[in-house]
Design a protein around this motif. Structure first.
Motif, short mmCIF file in Angstrom:
data_model
loop_
_atom_site.label_atom_id
_atom_site.label_comp_id
_atom_site.label_asym_id
_atom_site.label_seq_id
_atom_site.Cartn_x
_atom_site.Cartn_y
_atom_site.Cartn_z
N GLY A 419 0.80 -1.22 0.00
CA GLY A 419 0.00 0.00 0.00
C GLY A 419 0.83 1.27 0.00
O GLY A 419 0.33 2.35 -0.34
N LEU A 420 2.12 1.16 0.35
CA LEU A 420 2.96 2.35 0.40
C LEU A 420 3.14 2.97 -0.98
O LEU A 420 3.38 4.18 -1.09
CB LEU A 420 4.34 2.01 0.99
CG LEU A 420 4.45 2.11 2.53
CD1 LEU A 420 3.51 1.13 3.21
CD2 LEU A 420 5.90 1.86 2.97
N ARG A 421 3.03 2.18 -2.03
CA ARG A 421 3.21 2.72 -3.38
C ARG A 421 2.07 3.67 -3.76
O ARG A 421 2.23 4.48 -4.67
CB ARG A 421 3.31 1.59 -4.40
CG ARG A 421 4.63 0.85 -4.32
CD ARG A 421 4.93 0.09 -5.58
NE ARG A 421 6.23 -0.56 -5.52
CZ ARG A 421 6.82 -1.17 -6.54
NH1 ARG A 421 6.21 -1.22 -7.71
NH2 ARG A 421 7.99 -1.73 -6.40
N LEU A 422 0.94 3.53 -3.09
CA LEU A 422 -0.17 4.43 -3.39
C LEU A 422 -0.04 5.75 -2.65
O LEU A 422 -0.78 6.69 -2.94
CB LEU A 422 -1.50 3.75 -3.03
CG LEU A 422 -1.82 2.45 -3.78
CD1 LEU A 422 -3.21 1.96 -3.39
CD2 LEU A 422 -1.72 2.64 -5.28
N ARG A 423 0.89 5.82 -1.68
CA ARG A 423 1.07 7.04 -0.89
C ARG A 423 2.55 7.39 -0.76
O ARG A 423 3.09 7.49 0.35
CB ARG A 423 0.45 6.85 0.49
CG ARG A 423 -1.06 6.62 0.44
CD ARG A 423 -1.63 6.39 1.82
NE ARG A 423 -3.09 6.27 1.79
CZ ARG A 423 -3.84 6.04 2.86
NH1 ARG A 423 -3.27 5.89 4.04
NH2 ARG A 423 -5.15 5.93 2.75
N PRO A 424 3.24 7.57 -1.86
CA PRO A 424 4.68 7.84 -1.77
C PRO A 424 5.01 9.16 -1.08
O PRO A 424 6.05 9.27 -0.43
CB PRO A 424 5.13 7.85 -3.24
CG PRO A 424 3.89 8.15 -4.02
CD PRO A 424 2.78 7.51 -3.26
N MET A 425 4.14 10.15 -1.22
CA MET A 425 4.41 11.43 -0.57
C MET A 425 4.49 11.28 0.95
O MET A 425 5.33 11.90 1.61
CB MET A 425 3.34 12.45 -0.96
CG MET A 425 3.55 13.83 -0.34
SD MET A 425 5.12 14.61 -0.82
CE MET A 425 4.74 15.05 -2.52
N ARG A 426 3.63 10.45 1.49
CA ARG A 426 3.62 10.26 2.93
C ARG A 426 4.88 9.58 3.42
O ARG A 426 5.44 9.94 4.46
CB ARG A 426 2.40 9.44 3.34
CG ARG A 426 2.38 9.05 4.81
CD ARG A 426 1.16 8.23 5.15
NE ARG A 426 1.19 7.80 6.54
CZ ARG A 426 0.27 7.02 7.11
NH1 ARG A 426 -0.78 6.61 6.40
NH2 ARG A 426 0.38 6.65 8.37
N TRP A 427 5.39 8.58 2.67
CA TRP A 427 6.48 7.76 3.16
C TRP A 427 7.85 8.18 2.65
O TRP A 427 8.87 7.87 3.27
CB TRP A 427 6.23 6.30 2.77
CG TRP A 427 5.01 5.74 3.43
CD1 TRP A 427 3.78 5.60 2.89
CD2 TRP A 427 4.91 5.29 4.78
NE1 TRP A 427 2.90 5.08 3.81
CE2 TRP A 427 3.58 4.87 4.99
CE3 TRP A 427 5.82 5.19 5.85
CZ2 TRP A 427 3.13 4.37 6.20
CZ3 TRP A 427 5.37 4.67 7.05
CH2 TRP A 427 4.04 4.27 7.23
N VAL A 428 7.88 8.88 1.52
CA VAL A 428 9.17 9.27 0.93
C VAL A 428 9.31 10.78 0.85
O VAL A 428 10.42 11.32 0.81
CB VAL A 428 9.34 8.63 -0.47
CG1 VAL A 428 10.67 9.01 -1.09
CG2 VAL A 428 9.22 7.12 -0.39
N GLY A 429 8.19 11.47 0.83
CA GLY A 429 8.23 12.92 0.68
C GLY A 429 8.33 13.36 -0.76
O GLY A 429 8.74 14.49 -1.05
N ALA A 430 7.95 12.49 -1.68
CA ALA A 430 7.98 12.82 -3.11
C ALA A 430 7.01 11.91 -3.84
O ALA A 430 6.75 10.78 -3.42
CB ALA A 430 9.38 12.65 -3.69
N GLU A 431 6.45 12.40 -4.94
CA GLU A 431 5.59 11.57 -5.77
C GLU A 431 6.43 10.66 -6.67
O GLU A 431 7.62 10.89 -6.87
CB GLU A 431 4.66 12.44 -6.62
CG GLU A 431 3.69 13.28 -5.82
CD GLU A 431 2.65 12.45 -5.07
OE1 GLU A 431 2.60 11.20 -5.29
OE2 GLU A 431 1.91 13.01 -4.25
#
Length: 577
Positions: A419-431
């Protein structure tokens, strides 16, 4: 070479043809297979697949060629010493058997192939064999051609028991690769009704061979063979190796078995891992994508096709559908995404008020990927049109746009780290499309393991291996291979979940979510432990590969080049060692 010459000379090649025309060129290719000329052997092998059996179709030349090959596979001179030619000819015989697997309808084919008036086919054949290329093309539309091709089917079908007898001795060949190809050939040749009495003994022999071999590729090939012969390899559904339990679950007799379906559903969440599942976990790169002789194309296609045929509840397999979105529309019909789309939209394209959360997640992922929407991509157009789905990106984007919810009842996310791939901004700080995305992954990894982080006295360094691969090396305490002595988490869990939920090891799971491959070595309590992952799926249990006086660990992260834009790159300046 005398035996080969005699067998070839006994055939009237002037009365036969293959995919490219008269088969008068075939004798020299067959003789070349037992010559000492490497180039001639290679050309002969290519001729078999491009002319004698193309595209999966038998021709009048196919039956005599198959009979001759069944003799040549025993010749020690075959292939000028290249054993892969023997393997390839066994697979060719499998393909012949598969091409004529018409047991239920062979009687009507036989009846129609030999009409009472044979003069029509005889006249057509004579005209075809003496015509030039242009006239042959015109003659291909004549009804007599179909009758001649039906005779080839019948002749090949009748030949299968003879071919089976020639292949059986290779089950005890010293090479596991040759044995695997023999198993593959038997899986189709033994479908002939005359072989029915032999199948129980063959299944038993295959089961005994599974227990005796330590070659994972042979192990998996045997399990597929058991399934093709009508056996039930249920005992191997719990094998720790994904390729082994997956091939057991593919057996047709387990189509309705809940445990087998669970295995396929779990494996479908990381389809590319199944591609890598038929070589030892720590195999050199050149051997990592070894497949099985029973698979036509990449192994994941068989996995996807089977799980989609057996599971009608799309939400159950939606995680796998999202995993293959970046691989979609590279041929038509699309073997990666197409089967998932067929399940997801079995009732057609939904209206906005009827779309399910899992459907919306897939639609949004397809609509978001610029790479899939090249206006000239005929594969996408053909796949979507055949499925009755719109070839209009705006419609995909509109349907995938999330509505406003008061709660999370209308939201669907893949399980675990996927599921992290659907929310990269949250986990990586970038799209995903941000040029800085790959660099941010590396920077956050360096920060998590830098001096001063809450991870004890360890020294960490980052090495940039290539555009999307970097290595984290930490000298200090290694990663425990299992939960022992009060360890809260073990190595496998650290790369398939969010670990303790705190840094630095939380970063392992975050990184792994955006990687296509992760390779780990841990120096822990005087031993070296290793494990590899593809798309978050372990390729096998943690392996103990020897003693060491070193402490610490090394992790090689390879970011997913299929998911990231084509120009994604890790800046070399981020390396620290």
């Amino acid at each position: 070479m005398a035996e080969a010459n005699e067998a070839v000379a006994a055939v009237d090649w002037n009365r036969l043809f293959h995919a490219h025309g008269p088969a008068t060129d075939t004798p020299r290719y067959l003789q070349a297979l037992v010559s000492d000329d490497d180039a001639a052997v290679a050309a002969a092998y290519q001729h078999l697949w491009s002319a004698v059996l193309r595209p999966g179709t038998v021709w009048p030349a196919t039956p005599p060629v198959a009979r001759i090959l069944a003799t040549l596979i025993h010749d020690p001179r075959l292939g000028a010493g290249d054993e892969t030619i023997r393997q390839g000819l066994l697979v060719f015989l499998r393909a012949v058997g598969k091409a004529v697997a018409v047991v239920e309808r062979i009687a009507p084919v036989r009846e129609s192939a030999y009409p009472s008036d044979a003069s029509v086919t005889g006249a057509w054949l004579g005209a075809y064999l003496t015509a030039d290329e242009e006239d042959r093309a015109a003659l291909c539309t004549h009804p007599a051609r179909d009758l001649v091709l039906r005779r080839a089917v019948v002749d090949c079908f009748d030949l299968l028991p003879e071919l089976l007898d020639q292949v059986k001795p290779f089950l005890t060949h010293p090479s596991p690769a040759v044995r695997s190809c023999a198993v593959a050939a038997i899986g189709t040749l033994a479908r002939h009704p005359a072989a029915a009495p032999d199948r129980p003994a063959l299944i038993h022999a295959f089961e005994q061979a599974v227990r005796a071999t330590d070659d994972i590729r042979e192990h998996a090939a045997l399990l597929i063979g058991i399934g093709e012969l009508g056996g039930t390899p249920r005992a191997w559904l719990t094998d720790p190796r994904p390729g082994v339990r997956g091939c057991a679950a593919l057996a047709p007799t387990l189509a309705d078995d809940p445990a087998a379906i669970d295995v396929l559903v779990a494996l479908s969440r990381s389809p590319r891992a199944f591609d890598r599942a038929f070589a030892p976990m720590l195999a050199p790169p050149a051997y990592r994508l070894m497949s099985l002789p029973q698979f036509e194309g990449t192994p994941r296609w068989a996995l996807i096709d089977t799980v989609c045929a057996r599971v009608a509840d799309f939400e159950r397999i939606a995680t796998g559908a999202l995993a293959v979105v970046p691989l979609a529309f590279r041929m038509a019909p699309c073997p990666d995404l197409g089967p998932f789309l067929e399940v997801a939209f079995a009732d057609g394209w939904p209206t906005p008020d009827a779309v399910t959360p899992a459907q919306r997640a897939l639609v949004a992922a397809v609509g978001e990927h610029d790479e899939l929407w090249d206006p000239d991509n005929a594969y996408r157009q053909a796949t979507l049109t055949d499925l009755g789905l719109p070839d209009d990106r705006e419609r995909w984007q509109a349907l995938g746009r999330p509505p406003v919810f008061r709660d999370h009842s209308g939201v669907w996310l893949p399980d675990g780290l996927r599921g992290l791939r659907l929310r990269p901004m949250r986990w990586v700080g970038a799209e995903r499309t941000d040029p800085a995305f790959a660099g941010k992954i590396v920077s956050r990894t360096a920060a998590a393991f830098s001096a001063g982080a809450d991870n004890g006295p360890q020294a960490a360094r980052i090495t940039i291996q290539s555009d999307l691969t970097f290595t984290l090396t930490v000298e200090g305490r290694g990663l425990p291979p299992s939960r022992r002595d009060g360890e809260p988490f073990a190595l496998t869990e650290m790369f398939t979940g969010l670990s303790t939920g705190q840094m630095p090891h939380l970063q392992f799971g975050i990184n792994a979510a955006y990687c296509s491959a992760v390779s780990v070595r841990s120096w822990f309590d005087g031993r070296v432990y290793a494990q590899e992952f593809i798309d978050l799926a372990p390729l096998g249990p943690v392996e103990d590969i020897g003693a060491t006086d070193r402490s610490g660990f090394e992790v090689i992260f390879t970011l997913d080049s299929q998911w990231l834009p084509a120009d994604a790159v890790i800046p070399r300046s981020l390396g620290t060692g």
